[in-house]
Design a protein around this motif. Structure first.
Motif, PDB file in Angstrom:
ATOM      1  N   ARG A  86       3.650  -2.364  -0.034  1.00 22.08           N
ATOM      2  CA  ARG A  86       5.024  -1.924  -0.123  1.00 22.08           C
ATOM      3  C   ARG A  86       5.578  -1.805  -1.395  1.00 22.08           C
ATOM      4  O   ARG A  86       6.493  -1.007  -1.760  1.00 22.08           O
ATOM      5  N   HIS A  87       5.145  -2.518  -2.498  1.00 23.23           N
ATOM      6  CA  HIS A  87       5.688  -2.426  -3.708  1.00 23.23           C
ATOM      7  C   HIS A  87       4.829  -1.221  -4.770  1.00 23.23           C
ATOM      8  O   HIS A  87       5.372  -0.475  -5.510  1.00 23.23           O
ATOM      9  N   SER A  88       3.348  -1.515  -4.336  1.00 21.92           N
ATOM     10  CA  SER A  88       2.495  -0.591  -5.188  1.00 21.92           C
ATOM     11  C   SER A  88       1.142  -0.339  -4.259  1.00 21.92           C
ATOM     12  O   SER A  88       0.592  -1.314  -4.381  1.00 21.92           O
ATOM     13  N   GLN A  89       0.904   0.770  -3.877  1.00 21.92           N
ATOM     14  CA  GLN A  89      -0.208   0.783  -3.547  1.00 21.92           C
ATOM     15  C   GLN A  89      -1.641   0.613  -4.457  1.00 21.92           C
ATOM     16  O   GLN A  89      -2.632   0.200  -3.730  1.00 21.92           O
ATOM     17  N   ALA A  90      -1.320   0.991  -5.526  1.00 19.71           N
ATOM     18  CA  ALA A  90      -2.431   0.895  -6.546  1.00 19.71           C
ATOM     19  C   ALA A  90      -2.649  -0.809  -6.861  1.00 19.71           C
ATOM     20  O   ALA A  90      -3.734  -1.179  -6.951  1.00 19.71           O
ATOM     21  N   ALA A  91      -1.463  -1.481  -6.820  1.00 22.23           N
ATOM     22  CA  ALA A  91      -1.786  -3.028  -7.102  1.00 22.23           C
ATOM     23  C   ALA A  91      -2.609  -3.391  -5.847  1.00 22.23           C
ATOM     24  O   ALA A  91      -3.296  -4.411  -5.733  1.00 22.23           O
ATOM     25  N   ALA A  92      -1.993  -2.944  -4.619  1.00 23.50           N
ATOM     26  CA  ALA A  92      -2.482  -3.393  -3.260  1.00 23.50           C
ATOM     27  C   ALA A  92      -4.293  -3.401  -3.405  1.00 23.50           C
ATOM     28  O   ALA A  92      -4.843  -4.037  -3.108  1.00 23.50           O
ATOM     29  N   ILE A  93      -4.273  -2.043  -3.646  1.00 25.97           N
ATOM     30  CA  ILE A  93      -5.881  -1.692  -3.557  1.00 25.97           C
ATOM     31  C   ILE A  93      -6.563  -2.390  -4.933  1.00 25.97           C
ATOM     32  O   ILE A  93      -7.779  -2.874  -4.478  1.00 25.97           O
ATOM     33  N   GLY A  94      -6.151  -2.543  -5.799  1.00 26.35           N
ATOM     34  CA  GLY A  94      -6.576  -3.100  -7.087  1.00 26.35           C
ATOM     35  C   GLY A  94      -6.998  -4.587  -6.700  1.00 26.35           C
ATOM     36  O   GLY A  94      -8.021  -5.202  -7.279  1.00 26.35           O
TER      37      GLY A  94
END
Length: 240
Positions: A86-94
């Motif tokens: 919800r906040h950052s797809q990159a952070a979620a995937i990371g």
């Protein structure tokens, strides 16, 4: 669910509670008990050659527990994914990636643990006549396990740093709590992981604050869940 498949505050609360439970289970199965149960392998080659076989059942239990812990680490990344996205797809995937990497290195370290146990059992079976040869082998396998353990600690520090960094950046828990978590990770890395990478003696006292911090954050999430009432910080990427 919100538009574009994003979690509602209610579902984010439930996800946060599941993450809190996983943190407690993972703390026991991956970050605490396996290290305690394999203490007979710590020390010089002669110490583990005589002590490993004597505690074979305990060591095997620790290895099996590390498989459970590795699974929980991956589940932690998957469970937190919808809220982080919800906040950052990159952070979620990371976060999923570092959790998977940490789990993989947990299993590598477990394989080296079984190697040490096998050498210890062979040493005991061979008797005094082969003691000198097995001491040489013992030095090699002990060094290999220490290297795997050091790499494992780097990976553990990575997922912890990403986790607490995400909690702080996206305000999913009180920022003071997330900041203390980050501080605990930095202290552990500086006192133990970095010292081992540099070939120096670890400063165990610097790692001690991380345990109560981890328990506190886990309990907070069990009670409060993720705080999704606040909007994402300005400029952060959206999962939509």
């Amino acid at each position: 669910m919100h538009p574009a498949g994003l979690p509602s505050p209610r579902s984010a609360f439930a996800i946060g509670r599941r993450v809190g439970l996983l943190l407690l289970l993972q703390l026991a199965a991956a970050l605490t008990l396996p290290f305690i149960l394999t203490q007979s392998l710590v020390g010089g080659s002669l110490a583990f050659l005589t002590g490993g076989a004597a505690h074979a059942a305990t060591i095997r239990a620790a290895v099996l527990l590390s498989f459970v812990g590795a699974t929980l680490t991956v589940l932690l990344g998957i469970t937190a994914f919808p809220v982080l996205r919800r906040h950052s797809q990159a952070a979620a995937i990371g976060f999923v990636v570092v959790c998977a990497g940490s789990a993989t290195l947990d299993l590598v370290q477990a394989a080296h643990t079984l190697s040490m146990l096998a050498v210890s059992q062979a040493f005991v079976a061979a008797g005094a006549a082969e003691a000198e040869r097995y001491q040489v082998v013992g030095v090699i396998v002990a060094a290999a396990r220490r290297a795997a353990h050091t790499t494992q600690l780097v990976a553990i520090g990575a997922w912890l740093f990403v986790f607490y960094g995400s909690l702080l950046r996206f305000r999913l828990v009180p920022r003071v709590l997330a900041g203390i978590g980050l501080l605990g990770v930095v202290l552990q890395f500086s006192g133990v992981t970095l010292m081992m990478l540099l070939g120096q003696r670890a400063i165990g006292t610097l790692a001690m604050p991380l345990l109560p911090i981890q328990i506190t954050v886990a309990i907070w999430l069990l009670v409060k869940g993720f705080d999704e009432h606040l909007p994402p910080p300005a400029g952060s990427a959206s999962g939509s």
